[in-house]
Design a protein around this motif. Sequence first.
Motif, short mmCIF file in Angstrom:
data_model
loop_
_atom_site.label_atom_id
_atom_site.label_comp_id
_atom_site.label_asym_id
_atom_site.label_seq_id
_atom_site.Cartn_x
_atom_site.Cartn_y
_atom_site.Cartn_z
N PRO A 128 112.05 63.21 119.38
CA PRO A 128 113.44 63.67 119.57
C PRO A 128 114.42 62.58 119.15
CG PRO A 128 112.51 62.98 121.67
CD PRO A 128 111.40 62.87 120.66
N HIS A 129 115.60 63.00 118.70
CA HIS A 129 116.62 62.03 118.32
C HIS A 129 117.07 61.28 119.57
CE1 HIS A 129 120.43 60.39 116.76
NE2 HIS A 129 119.84 60.50 115.57
N PRO A 130 117.23 59.96 119.49
CA PRO A 130 117.61 59.17 120.68
C PRO A 130 118.94 59.58 121.30
CG PRO A 130 116.75 57.73 118.97
CD PRO A 130 116.92 59.09 118.34
N SER A 131 119.80 60.25 120.56
CA SER A 131 121.08 60.69 121.12
C SER A 131 120.92 61.84 122.11
CB SER A 131 122.02 61.12 119.99
OG SER A 131 121.54 62.31 119.37
N GLN A 132 119.72 62.42 122.16
CA GLN A 132 119.44 63.57 123.01
C GLN A 132 120.31 64.77 122.63
OE1 GLN A 132 118.95 62.70 127.25
NE2 GLN A 132 118.84 60.50 126.81
N ASP A 133 120.62 64.89 121.34
CA ASP A 133 121.47 65.99 120.89
C ASP A 133 120.69 67.26 120.57
OD1 ASP A 133 120.15 65.31 118.56
OD2 ASP A 133 121.96 64.96 117.36
N ARG B 229 114.01 66.83 109.61
CA ARG B 229 114.96 66.95 110.72
C ARG B 229 115.08 68.42 111.08
NH1 ARG B 229 120.63 67.95 111.15
NH2 ARG B 229 121.65 66.77 112.85
N ILE B 230 114.91 68.72 112.38
CA ILE B 230 115.01 70.10 112.85
C ILE B 230 116.24 70.19 113.75
CG2 ILE B 230 113.89 71.97 114.11
CD1 ILE B 230 111.21 70.58 113.54
N SER B 231 117.21 70.96 113.32
CA SER B 231 118.43 71.19 114.10
C SER B 231 118.55 72.68 114.33
CB SER B 231 119.66 70.66 113.35
OG SER B 231 120.84 70.90 114.10
N GLY B 232 118.42 73.09 115.60
CA GLY B 232 118.31 74.51 115.86
C GLY B 232 117.02 75.02 115.27
N PHE C 173 111.60 55.64 116.74
CA PHE C 173 112.96 55.12 116.82
C PHE C 173 113.00 53.93 117.77
CE2 PHE C 173 113.62 59.65 115.81
CZ PHE C 173 114.53 59.57 114.76
N HIS C 174 113.70 52.88 117.38
CA HIS C 174 113.92 51.75 118.28
C HIS C 174 114.73 52.24 119.49
CE1 HIS C 174 115.40 47.90 119.84
NE2 HIS C 174 114.41 47.34 119.16
N PRO C 175 114.46 51.75 120.71
CA PRO C 175 115.22 52.20 121.88
C PRO C 175 116.73 51.94 121.77
CG PRO C 175 113.75 50.37 122.45
CD PRO C 175 113.36 50.85 121.10
N ASP C 176 117.12 51.00 120.92
CA ASP C 176 118.55 50.76 120.68
C ASP C 176 119.00 51.35 119.35
OD1 ASP C 176 119.05 49.35 123.05
OD2 ASP C 176 118.33 47.48 122.18
N TYR C 177 118.34 52.42 118.92
CA TYR C 177 118.62 53.02 117.61
C TYR C 177 120.10 53.38 117.44
CZ TYR C 177 118.73 56.53 113.89
OH TYR C 177 119.04 57.24 112.76
N LEU C 178 120.74 53.89 118.48
CA LEU C 178 122.13 54.30 118.34
C LEU C 178 123.05 53.12 118.05
CD1 LEU C 178 122.37 56.96 121.19
CD2 LEU C 178 121.94 57.32 118.75
N GLN C 179 122.58 51.91 118.37
CA GLN C 179 123.37 50.71 118.07
C GLN C 179 122.89 50.01 116.80
OE1 GLN C 179 122.19 51.18 121.50
NE2 GLN C 179 124.16 52.27 121.62
#
Length: 572
Positions: A183-188, A202-205, A236-242
């Motif tokens: 899952p994307h780290p943003s939890q989106d 990438r799966i969106s919907g 994904f690195h746990p700090d991926y969003l940064q």
Amino acid sequence: MTLVLRSVCCMAAASFLLFNCAARKQSTPVGSQLASTDSQGKELFTTHCVSCHAMEQEEIGPRLGGVTNVLSEKELIAFIKNPNHAIKSGNARAVSLSKRYKMIMPPFDFLKDEEIRSILGYIASETKAHNIAPLEVKIDTASNTRLTQPVIKTGLRIELEDYVTIPPSSDKMPRTRIANMRPHPSQDGTLYVSDQRGLIYRISGKEVTTFVDLRKDIEDFVNEPGLGTGLGSFAFHPDYLQNGLIYITHTETPKGKPADYSYNDSIKVALQWVVSEWKTDDVKSPVFKGKRRELLRINVPNVVHGTQDIGFNPDAGKGDKDYGLLYIGTGDGGSTISKYPQLCHSLHSLLGTIIRIDPLGSNSKNGHYGIPADNPFVNEPGDIYKEIYAYGFRNPHRLAWHGGRLFSAEVGESNFEEVNVIVKGGDYGWNVREGNFGISSKDLKNVYPAPAAETGKFERPFLQYDHIDGNAISGGYVYEGPIAALRNKYIFGDIVNGRIFYANIDARLSDQSVYEMMIVRDGKDTNLVEMSGSKRVDIRIEYNRFTGELYIMTKSDGKIRRVSKAYTLNQP
């Protein structure tokens, strides 16, 4: 012909040659009919056979050289398309070989007759060129002996709903080689799924798009032969969003690039496994744009049992010693079946290990990553790999964390499939142990009771099942989601037959039994062979920790199915 299903690395097969040397007196050998080889035959042989078979020596399956001198083209084509028929018909040699290798080759009914003929032509040509005698088979009339307790069938049922279908990555079977989901780290809500042929989707919907295509960026990328090559895993690195960092493992053709783990040049290098860091320019972008750098490169002597899973401990928070440390599982690289057992089960080798590194550090030998100060062997003297966290693995197929524990599935050789609880510095015994039994590198198909004097020397499996129940484990996760009937169960499966298993998880790990759950559709029990339309299911279990959703992926049809419901029937 091949049985390419171990994935892993390669899923140990049983053989083109379950039928080898089972010739009937009236048969006209293929070798007398097929005199020449062609490029197509060699290419198909390389794609479908070499992961588990060699011409002149036993590997995961029996050797193939000579088979075309004892069986007719008609017999061989029939066997390749339906191997199980030879076993069920009671052919003595076929049955004997199935007992030795403890599995039956999946059918290759998707190959056209002319494709099979070209493979047989290549085998015949190699047999003649090297004067290879056919395999002699010792007839075994004894029944199979179960070595561990059977899988327990239960009343637990799950219902599956279609989620998405991944587009074909090849016009060859399997149509996809989907292997991992994150899952994307943003939890989106977006999910990312890898295909071993070099793609991450990438799966969106319900929309599936390409996020990254390694084939465009890596000059020497290779995903054949076998099903244990290509894009192995990603995290994904746990700090991926940064920091925008993703870690990916893949295979390359050996082109003389220096490796961080190598061996004597008298032993061939079949492939190089590479762990690299990919830094995206925009963490919100649906398409990867950025740069990569190499962390680690490993030589392997065969095309199986590579670096096929990596991950970060999702339970570790900032400030925890384990936070941001990357665990990398690498199998023995086929060193044992290739007759180089000395290349693994050693602190002087990265083969057959789970290592733990700081990808942002720099105190490793190559300076591309860090070695944590609390790794178990950092203070050991001598020229050892201080990255090693645990060792003695044949093929650590999947890593999963729960309640402070690391679980790793281990694809076995010929007798057992295992789930191990990984302890710091633990020795898990391969290639002198399989399950709780001893094994000799001179005969990997048979095990013997482990000597009492060695009790406590090796870590014992938490779970194991016999090859009577399956052929190759597909590791899973401990379910923590909203479906009450599945909660606190480690859910996993068998790659080939697609059976779905589970174990009950409590604080003391008191129950070491393996249970089976069934699939229900339209009110009736079914299975993944029926649902996928293939006897080679190639199952993967995936889990979204953010939402608690559990997914079942099958390579043969590219389907991702979501568990929508689970319940337990009353049992007599």
